[in-house]
Write a protein that holds these residues in place. Sequence first.
Motif, PDB file in Angstrom:
ATOM      1  N   THR A   6       0.234  -0.382 -10.601  1.00 17.51           N
ATOM      2  CA  THR A   6      -0.241   0.575  -9.604  1.00 17.51           C
ATOM      3  C   THR A   6      -1.746   0.731  -9.778  1.00 17.51           C
ATOM      4  OG1 THR A   6       1.874   1.745  -9.644  1.00 17.51           O
ATOM      5  CG2 THR A   6      -0.018   2.911  -8.708  1.00 17.51           C
ATOM      6  N   ILE A   7      -2.480   0.517  -8.696  1.00 26.47           N
ATOM      7  CA  ILE A   7      -3.939   0.455  -8.771  1.00 26.47           C
ATOM      8  C   ILE A   7      -4.550   1.532  -7.889  1.00 26.47           C
ATOM      9  CG2 ILE A   7      -5.958  -1.013  -8.356  1.00 26.47           C
ATOM     10  CD1 ILE A   7      -3.698  -3.355  -8.458  1.00 26.47           C
ATOM     11  N   THR A   8      -5.393   2.355  -8.480  1.00 26.12           N
ATOM     12  CA  THR A   8      -6.224   3.265  -7.701  1.00 26.12           C
ATOM     13  C   THR A   8      -7.541   2.549  -7.435  1.00 26.12           C
ATOM     14  OG1 THR A   8      -5.241   5.183  -8.809  1.00 26.12           O
ATOM     15  CG2 THR A   8      -7.317   5.525  -7.620  1.00 26.12           C
ATOM     16  N   LEU A  26     -10.465  -5.769 -11.107  1.00 25.72           N
ATOM     17  CA  LEU A  26     -10.302  -4.985  -9.888  1.00 25.72           C
ATOM     18  C   LEU A  26     -11.064  -3.665  -9.920  1.00 25.72           C
ATOM     19  CD1 LEU A  26      -6.459  -5.529  -9.456  1.00 25.72           C
ATOM     20  CD2 LEU A  26      -8.305  -6.768  -8.297  1.00 25.72           C
ATOM     21  N   GLY A  27     -11.374  -3.157 -11.114  1.00 26.14           N
ATOM     22  CA  GLY A  27     -12.000  -1.849 -11.216  1.00 26.14           C
ATOM     23  C   GLY A  27     -10.983  -0.746 -10.958  1.00 26.14           C
ATOM     24  N   GLY A  28     -11.459   0.481 -10.822  1.00 20.84           N
ATOM     25  CA  GLY A  28     -10.571   1.603 -10.578  1.00 20.84           C
ATOM     26  C   GLY A  28      -9.678   1.888 -11.769  1.00 20.84           C
ATOM     27  N   ARG A  29      -8.505   2.483 -11.485  1.00 19.06           N
ATOM     28  CA  ARG A  29      -7.528   2.774 -12.529  1.00 19.06           C
ATOM     29  C   ARG A  29      -6.284   1.945 -12.285  1.00 19.06           C
ATOM     30  NH1 ARG A  29      -8.601   8.070 -11.015  1.00 19.06           N
ATOM     31  NH2 ARG A  29      -6.437   8.344 -10.366  1.00 19.06           N
ATOM     32  N   LEU A  30      -5.667   1.501 -13.357  1.00 22.75           N
ATOM     33  CA  LEU A  30      -4.470   0.665 -13.242  1.00 22.75           C
ATOM     34  C   LEU A  30      -3.445   1.106 -14.266  1.00 22.75           C
ATOM     35  CD1 LEU A  30      -4.247  -3.149 -12.744  1.00 22.75           C
ATOM     36  CD2 LEU A  30      -3.096  -2.130 -14.722  1.00 22.75           C
ATOM     37  N   SER A  31      -2.204   1.194 -13.835  1.00 22.99           N
ATOM     38  CA  SER A  31      -1.116   1.487 -14.764  1.00 22.99           C
ATOM     39  C   SER A  31       0.026   0.517 -14.500  1.00 22.99           C
ATOM     40  CB  SER A  31      -0.618   2.930 -14.600  1.00 22.99           C
ATOM     41  OG  SER A  31      -0.034   3.115 -13.321  1.00 22.99           O
ATOM     42  N   ARG A  32       0.728   0.183 -15.554  1.00 20.64           N
ATOM     43  CA  ARG A  32       1.870  -0.735 -15.420  1.00 20.64           C
ATOM     44  C   ARG A  32       3.059  -0.111 -16.116  1.00 20.64           C
ATOM     45  NH1 ARG A  32       1.240  -6.850 -17.363  1.00 20.64           N
ATOM     46  NH2 ARG A  32       1.104  -7.414 -15.173  1.00 20.64           N
ATOM     47  N   LEU A  72      -2.640   0.943  -4.367  1.00 25.86           N
ATOM     48  CA  LEU A  72      -2.167  -0.422  -4.134  1.00 25.86           C
ATOM     49  C   LEU A  72      -1.191  -0.787  -5.244  1.00 25.86           C
ATOM     50  CD1 LEU A  72      -5.588  -2.115  -3.278  1.00 25.86           C
ATOM     51  CD2 LEU A  72      -3.790  -1.490  -1.661  1.00 25.86           C
ATOM     52  N   LYS A  73      -0.123  -1.455  -4.876  1.00 28.73           N
ATOM     53  CA  LYS A  73       0.849  -1.900  -5.879  1.00 28.73           C
ATOM     54  C   LYS A  73       0.858  -3.429  -5.899  1.00 28.73           C
ATOM     55  CE  LYS A  73       3.953   2.079  -6.075  1.00 28.73           C
ATOM     56  NZ  LYS A  73       3.753   2.327  -7.507  1.00 28.73           N
ATOM     57  N   LEU A  74       0.569  -3.980  -7.051  1.00 33.03           N
ATOM     58  CA  LEU A  74       0.593  -5.426  -7.253  1.00 33.03           C
ATOM     59  C   LEU A  74       1.924  -5.783  -7.902  1.00 33.03           C
ATOM     60  CD1 LEU A  74      -0.858  -8.208  -7.347  1.00 33.03           C
ATOM     61  CD2 LEU A  74      -1.758  -7.544  -9.588  1.00 33.03           C
ATOM     62  N   HIS A  75       2.761  -6.519  -7.156  1.00 31.89           N
ATOM     63  CA  HIS A  75       4.079  -6.906  -7.650  1.00 31.89           C
ATOM     64  C   HIS A  75       4.040  -8.370  -8.090  1.00 31.89           C
ATOM     65  CE1 HIS A  75       4.606  -3.974  -4.300  1.00 31.89           C
ATOM     66  NE2 HIS A  75       5.369  -3.361  -5.182  1.00 31.89           N
ATOM     67  N   GLN A  76       4.684  -8.655  -9.194  1.00 31.60           N
ATOM     68  CA  GLN A  76       4.878 -10.036  -9.633  1.00 31.60           C
ATOM     69  C   GLN A  76       6.384 -10.270  -9.736  1.00 31.60           C
ATOM     70  OE1 GLN A  76       1.699  -8.980 -12.685  1.00 31.60           O
ATOM     71  NE2 GLN A  76       1.869 -11.204 -12.971  1.00 31.60           N
ATOM     72  N   GLY A  77       6.907 -11.081  -8.811  1.00 32.15           N
ATOM     73  CA  GLY A  77       8.347 -11.288  -8.744  1.00 32.15           C
ATOM     74  C   GLY A  77       8.878 -12.318  -9.706  1.00 32.15           C
ATOM     75  N   HIS A  78       7.981 -13.009 -10.370  1.00 38.02           N
ATOM     76  CA  HIS A  78       8.395 -14.013 -11.353  1.00 38.02           C
ATOM     77  C   HIS A  78       7.352 -14.048 -12.460  1.00 38.02           C
ATOM     78  CE1 HIS A  78      10.026 -17.677 -13.099  1.00 38.02           C
ATOM     79  NE2 HIS A  78       8.830 -18.227 -13.056  1.00 38.02           N
ATOM     80  N   GLU A 103       0.842  -1.200   0.000  1.00 39.66           N
ATOM     81  CA  GLU A 103       0.000   0.000   0.000  1.00 39.66           C
ATOM     82  C   GLU A 103       0.872   1.244   0.000  1.00 39.66           C
ATOM     83  OE1 GLU A 103      -2.820  -0.009   3.150  1.00 39.66           O
ATOM     84  OE2 GLU A 103      -3.514  -2.058   2.758  1.00 39.66           O
ATOM     85  N   THR A 104       0.422   2.280  -0.689  1.00 36.73           N
ATOM     86  CA  THR A 104       1.124   3.556  -0.709  1.00 36.73           C
ATOM     87  C   THR A 104       0.083   4.658  -0.901  1.00 36.73           C
ATOM     88  OG1 THR A 104       2.945   4.800  -1.737  1.00 36.73           O
ATOM     89  CG2 THR A 104       1.538   3.485  -3.194  1.00 36.73           C
ATOM     90  N   VAL A 105       0.552   5.888  -1.023  1.00 35.65           N
ATOM     91  CA  VAL A 105      -0.342   7.039  -1.191  1.00 35.65           C
ATOM     92  C   VAL A 105       0.081   7.803  -2.431  1.00 35.65           C
ATOM     93  CG1 VAL A 105      -1.209   9.171  -0.177  1.00 35.65           C
ATOM     94  CG2 VAL A 105      -0.746   7.196   1.282  1.00 35.65           C
ATOM     95  N   GLY A 106      -0.889   8.158  -3.275  1.00 34.11           N
ATOM     96  CA  GLY A 106      -0.594   8.896  -4.486  1.00 34.11           C
ATOM     97  C   GLY A 106      -0.364  10.373  -4.233  1.00 34.11           C
ATOM     98  N   PRO A 107       0.062  11.110  -5.253  1.00 33.54           N
ATOM     99  CA  PRO A 107       0.316  12.556  -5.107  1.00 33.54           C
ATOM    100  C   PRO A 107      -0.909  13.332  -4.652  1.00 33.54           C
ATOM    101  CG  PRO A 107       1.195  11.719  -7.187  1.00 33.54           C
ATOM    102  CD  PRO A 107       0.372  10.624  -6.602  1.00 33.54           C
ATOM    103  N   ASP A 108      -2.096  12.823  -4.974  1.00 31.53           N
ATOM    104  CA  ASP A 108      -3.323  13.524  -4.579  1.00 31.53           C
ATOM    105  C   ASP A 108      -3.825  13.099  -3.204  1.00 31.53           C
ATOM    106  OD1 ASP A 108      -4.052  10.961  -5.153  1.00 31.53           O
ATOM    107  OD2 ASP A 108      -5.655  11.478  -6.571  1.00 31.53           O
TER     108      ASP A 108
END
Length: 225
Positions: A208-210, A188-194, A157-163, A147-152
């Motif tokens: 990164t998921i809003t 998941l809905g919301g906004r997602l960027s990779r 939420l950050k979904l990491h795939q290590g493999h 979990e993190t916080v955006g500029p606004d």
Amino acid sequence: MDLLGETRAQVVDTLRPAPASVAQVAARLELSEPAVRRHLQVLERDGLVVAETVRRQGPGRPTTRYALSDRARRLYPDHSADFANELLDFVENEHGRHSLLQFLRWRQGRQAARYAAELADVHDPGERVARLAELLSADGFLADVSETVGPDGRPLLKLHQGHCAISDVAAEHPEICAYEAALFQRLLGGRLSRRLTIAGGDGICVCTITPPDSIPTTTPANEPT
């Protein structure tokens, strides 16, 4: 295999054709049974072998046989990625790019149906991403969530795939990554960027998921965004 050490590598090779007991492995390698048992315990601890109990027909105690795990079998050469790339290249070359994308849409639809069924009863956005990470890990993508916080100031939420279980194929056909990201967004809905992908040369895939205000209730569509 070299990282296992010579003797343990020999134990693994001995178990490759079929499960075997400690006595059988010891006889084949001309080692003592206590020594073989120690090597098997280490291999079992590392997730490379699994023990199975075999009951005798008639009197006598059950015996234990050891078999290679799926993880151990991946130590051997695997050319499935080459085959998959050749297959996708054939589809595109012989039938056109439209047919390749049609296959990827079909594949995404199958994934969407399976994941959507698993997520159907999960309504909290954070829990939904965490559950998706569990499903991805089970499929060989070693996923987790932070979990993190955006500029606004909104939570992200950050979904990491290590493999990446299909990194070689995805590197040759980056459309696969685009379809996967589209699948995640619709689940998941919301906004997602990779921005980072293993197939693109990075050490990890990161989405990164809003989180949305409400969870999507429709079956994910097949087109990437």
